[in-house]
Write a protein that holds these residues in place. Sequence first.
Motif, PDB file in Angstrom:
ATOM      1  N   GLN A   1     -37.889 -59.629 -67.312  1.00 16.25           N
ATOM      2  CA  GLN A   1     -38.975 -60.364 -67.944  1.00 16.25           C
ATOM      3  C   GLN A   1     -38.976 -61.795 -67.437  1.00 16.25           C
ATOM      4  O   GLN A   1     -37.955 -62.471 -67.429  1.00 16.25           O
ATOM      5  CB  GLN A   1     -38.818 -60.340 -69.461  1.00 16.25           C
ATOM      6  CG  GLN A   1     -40.003 -60.944 -70.180  1.00 16.25           C
ATOM      7  CD  GLN A   1     -39.906 -60.765 -71.686  1.00 16.25           C
ATOM      8  OE1 GLN A   1     -39.013 -60.089 -72.178  1.00 16.25           O
ATOM      9  NE2 GLN A   1     -40.825 -61.373 -72.396  1.00 16.25           N
ATOM     10  N   ALA A   2     -40.126 -62.249 -66.966  1.00 11.15           N
ATOM     11  CA  ALA A   2     -40.360 -63.613 -66.485  1.00 11.15           C
ATOM     12  C   ALA A   2     -39.653 -63.930 -65.170  1.00 11.15           C
ATOM     13  O   ALA A   2     -39.510 -65.089 -64.812  1.00 11.15           O
ATOM     14  CB  ALA A   2     -40.000 -64.645 -67.547  1.00 11.15           C
ATOM     15  N   ALA A   3     -39.196 -62.909 -64.437  1.00  7.35           N
ATOM     16  CA  ALA A   3     -38.599 -63.134 -63.114  1.00  7.35           C
ATOM     17  C   ALA A   3     -39.255 -62.188 -62.123  1.00  7.35           C
ATOM     18  O   ALA A   3     -39.456 -61.013 -62.410  1.00  7.35           O
ATOM     19  CB  ALA A   3     -37.097 -62.910 -63.146  1.00  7.35           C
ATOM     20  N   ALA A   4     -39.588 -62.716 -60.960  1.00 11.08           N
ATOM     21  CA  ALA A   4     -40.260 -61.911 -59.946  1.00 11.08           C
ATOM     22  C   ALA A   4     -39.576 -62.088 -58.600  1.00 11.08           C
ATOM     23  O   ALA A   4     -39.127 -63.179 -58.254  1.00 11.08           O
ATOM     24  CB  ALA A   4     -41.724 -62.311 -59.830  1.00 11.08           C
ATOM     25  N   GLU A   5     -39.492 -60.990 -57.855  1.00 13.48           N
ATOM     26  CA  GLU A   5     -38.988 -61.040 -56.483  1.00 13.48           C
ATOM     27  C   GLU A   5     -40.180 -60.982 -55.543  1.00 13.48           C
ATOM     28  O   GLU A   5     -41.120 -60.209 -55.763  1.00 13.48           O
ATOM     29  CB  GLU A   5     -38.074 -59.854 -56.184  1.00 13.48           C
ATOM     30  CG  GLU A   5     -37.619 -59.844 -54.732  1.00 13.48           C
ATOM     31  CD  GLU A   5     -36.860 -58.595 -54.345  1.00 13.48           C
ATOM     32  OE1 GLU A   5     -35.960 -58.711 -53.495  1.00 13.48           O
ATOM     33  OE2 GLU A   5     -37.185 -57.516 -54.854  1.00 13.48           O
ATOM     34  N   VAL A   6     -40.147 -61.808 -54.520  1.00 10.90           N
ATOM     35  CA  VAL A   6     -41.137 -61.748 -53.456  1.00 10.90           C
ATOM     36  C   VAL A   6     -40.382 -61.467 -52.166  1.00 10.90           C
ATOM     37  O   VAL A   6     -39.372 -62.110 -51.879  1.00 10.90           O
ATOM     38  CB  VAL A   6     -41.923 -63.069 -53.329  1.00 10.90           C
ATOM     39  CG1 VAL A   6     -42.824 -63.046 -52.104  1.00 10.90           C
ATOM     40  CG2 VAL A   6     -42.746 -63.320 -54.577  1.00 10.90           C
ATOM     41  N   ILE A   7     -40.851 -60.487 -51.421  1.00  4.50           N
ATOM     42  CA  ILE A   7     -40.270 -60.179 -50.121  1.00  4.50           C
ATOM     43  C   ILE A   7     -41.381 -60.150 -49.088  1.00  4.50           C
ATOM     44  O   ILE A   7     -42.499 -59.707 -49.380  1.00  4.50           O
ATOM     45  CB  ILE A   7     -39.472 -58.855 -50.136  1.00  4.50           C
ATOM     46  CG1 ILE A   7     -38.774 -58.642 -48.788  1.00  4.50           C
ATOM     47  CG2 ILE A   7     -40.360 -57.685 -50.487  1.00  4.50           C
ATOM     48  CD1 ILE A   7     -37.709 -57.584 -48.803  1.00  4.50           C
ATOM     49  N   VAL A   8     -41.084 -60.677 -47.921  1.00  4.82           N
ATOM     50  CA  VAL A   8     -42.006 -60.639 -46.798  1.00  4.82           C
ATOM     51  C   VAL A   8     -41.233 -60.055 -45.609  1.00  4.82           C
ATOM     52  O   VAL A   8     -40.043 -60.357 -45.440  1.00  4.82           O
ATOM     53  CB  VAL A   8     -42.607 -62.031 -46.476  1.00  4.82           C
ATOM     54  CG1 VAL A   8     -41.530 -63.036 -46.154  1.00  4.82           C
ATOM     55  CG2 VAL A   8     -43.602 -61.945 -45.340  1.00  4.82           C
ATOM     56  N   TYR A   9     -41.897 -59.226 -44.833  1.00  5.45           N
ATOM     57  CA  TYR A   9     -41.217 -58.631 -43.686  1.00  5.45           C
ATOM     58  C   TYR A   9     -42.225 -58.417 -42.571  1.00  5.45           C
ATOM     59  O   TYR A   9     -43.433 -58.363 -42.780  1.00  5.45           O
ATOM     60  CB  TYR A   9     -40.530 -57.323 -44.067  1.00  5.45           C
ATOM     61  CG  TYR A   9     -41.450 -56.284 -44.667  1.00  5.45           C
ATOM     62  CD1 TYR A   9     -42.056 -55.319 -43.876  1.00  5.45           C
ATOM     63  CD2 TYR A   9     -41.729 -56.288 -46.031  1.00  5.45           C
ATOM     64  CE1 TYR A   9     -42.913 -54.383 -44.430  1.00  5.45           C
ATOM     65  CE2 TYR A   9     -42.591 -55.357 -46.593  1.00  5.45           C
ATOM     66  CZ  TYR A   9     -43.171 -54.407 -45.781  1.00  5.45           C
ATOM     67  OH  TYR A   9     -44.018 -53.479 -46.317  1.00  5.45           O
ATOM     68  N   GLY A  10     -41.702 -58.313 -41.363  1.00  5.80           N
ATOM     69  CA  GLY A  10     -42.532 -58.098 -40.193  1.00  5.80           C
ATOM     70  C   GLY A  10     -41.651 -57.805 -38.993  1.00  5.80           C
ATOM     71  O   GLY A  10     -40.432 -57.670 -39.123  1.00  5.80           O
ATOM     72  N   THR A  11     -42.268 -57.754 -37.828  1.00  7.34           N
ATOM     73  CA  THR A  11     -41.542 -57.474 -36.597  1.00  7.34           C
ATOM     74  C   THR A  11     -41.495 -58.729 -35.750  1.00  7.34           C
ATOM     75  O   THR A  11     -42.536 -59.287 -35.386  1.00  7.34           O
ATOM     76  CB  THR A  11     -42.223 -56.344 -35.801  1.00  7.34           C
ATOM     77  OG1 THR A  11     -42.319 -55.189 -36.643  1.00  7.34           O
ATOM     78  CG2 THR A  11     -41.448 -56.002 -34.553  1.00  7.34           C
ATOM     79  N   ALA A  12     -40.277 -59.172 -35.435  1.00  9.88           N
ATOM     80  CA  ALA A  12     -40.090 -60.326 -34.567  1.00  9.88           C
ATOM     81  C   ALA A  12     -40.377 -59.894 -33.130  1.00  9.88           C
ATOM     82  O   ALA A  12     -39.926 -58.829 -32.707  1.00  9.88           O
ATOM     83  CB  ALA A  12     -38.676 -60.863 -34.687  1.00  9.88           C
ATOM     84  N   VAL A  13     -41.134 -60.728 -32.412  1.00 12.73           N
ATOM     85  CA  VAL A  13     -41.479 -60.396 -31.021  1.00 12.73           C
ATOM     86  C   VAL A  13     -41.299 -61.627 -30.126  1.00 12.73           C
ATOM     87  O   VAL A  13     -41.325 -62.760 -30.586  1.00 12.73           O
ATOM     88  CB  VAL A  13     -42.940 -59.896 -30.891  1.00 12.73           C
ATOM     89  CG1 VAL A  13     -43.138 -58.590 -31.655  1.00 12.73           C
ATOM     90  CG2 VAL A  13     -43.929 -60.942 -31.356  1.00 12.73           C
ATOM     91  N   LYS A  14     -41.091 -61.334 -28.856  1.00 14.19           N
ATOM     92  CA  LYS A  14     -41.006 -62.363 -27.831  1.00 14.19           C
ATOM     93  C   LYS A  14     -42.138 -62.093 -26.841  1.00 14.19           C
ATOM     94  O   LYS A  14     -42.451 -60.953 -26.560  1.00 14.19           O
ATOM     95  CB  LYS A  14     -39.653 -62.305 -27.144  1.00 14.19           C
ATOM     96  CG  LYS A  14     -39.354 -63.477 -26.243  1.00 14.19           C
ATOM     97  CD  LYS A  14     -37.851 -63.584 -26.061  1.00 14.19           C
ATOM     98  CE  LYS A  14     -37.479 -64.881 -25.409  1.00 14.19           C
ATOM     99  NZ  LYS A  14     -37.781 -66.068 -26.174  1.00 14.19           N
ATOM    100  N   PHE A  15     -42.748 -63.145 -26.319  1.00 11.73           N
ATOM    101  CA  PHE A  15     -43.807 -62.972 -25.337  1.00 11.73           C
ATOM    102  C   PHE A  15     -43.189 -62.636 -23.986  1.00 11.73           C
ATOM    103  O   PHE A  15     -42.200 -63.246 -23.580  1.00 11.73           O
ATOM    104  CB  PHE A  15     -44.654 -64.245 -25.214  1.00 11.73           C
ATOM    105  CG  PHE A  15     -45.332 -64.667 -26.495  1.00 11.73           C
ATOM    106  CD1 PHE A  15     -45.787 -63.725 -27.406  1.00 11.73           C
ATOM    107  CD2 PHE A  15     -45.510 -65.995 -26.786  1.00 11.73           C
ATOM    108  CE1 PHE A  15     -46.412 -64.111 -28.582  1.00 11.73           C
ATOM    109  CE2 PHE A  15     -46.123 -66.392 -27.958  1.00 11.73           C
ATOM    110  CZ  PHE A  15     -46.591 -65.452 -28.853  1.00 11.73           C
ATOM    111  N   LYS A  16     -43.776 -61.635 -23.304  1.00  9.29           N
ATOM    112  CA  LYS A  16     -43.298 -61.262 -21.954  1.00  9.29           C
ATOM    113  C   LYS A  16     -43.904 -62.180 -20.915  1.00  9.29           C
ATOM    114  O   LYS A  16     -44.978 -62.672 -21.054  1.00  9.29           O
ATOM    115  CB  LYS A  16     -43.649 -59.826 -21.647  1.00  9.29           C
ATOM    116  CG  LYS A  16     -42.819 -58.827 -22.443  1.00  9.29           C
ATOM    117  CD  LYS A  16     -43.135 -57.425 -21.992  1.00  9.29           C
ATOM    118  CE  LYS A  16     -42.310 -56.410 -22.730  1.00  9.29           C
ATOM    119  NZ  LYS A  16     -42.585 -55.055 -22.277  1.00  9.29           N
TER     120      LYS A  16
END
Length: 103
Positions: free
Chosen positions: A88-103
């Motif tokens: 109660q009154a606590a929230a988790e936020v998660i963000v995710y993605g794919t790390a990339v390097k330019f060729k």
Amino acid sequence: MILVNTDYITGKELEMLGVVKGSTIQTKNVGRDITQTFKTLVGGELKSYNEMMNKARALATKRMVEEAKDLGADAVVNIRYSSSAIMQAAAEVIVYGTAVKFK
């Protein structure tokens, strides 16, 4: 650092480095929580919680970017956000993605 919610960046060839993520768990203090509870009785925006979630998303994003930089990434593609109530009154936020390097 370029951040996009697509799996490509126009005009760039990408080398995938791996999944990166950032998360945080946030809560409001008791005084603010009580005032927000009263607000639910009359309706309207819960500004205090909105601010908390905006700060949580920003912090989670910062942590994801730091992880991507550690891998030598130029960008993070296919970014997704998720949130859930931990207690109660606590929230988790998660963000995710794919790390990339330019060729």
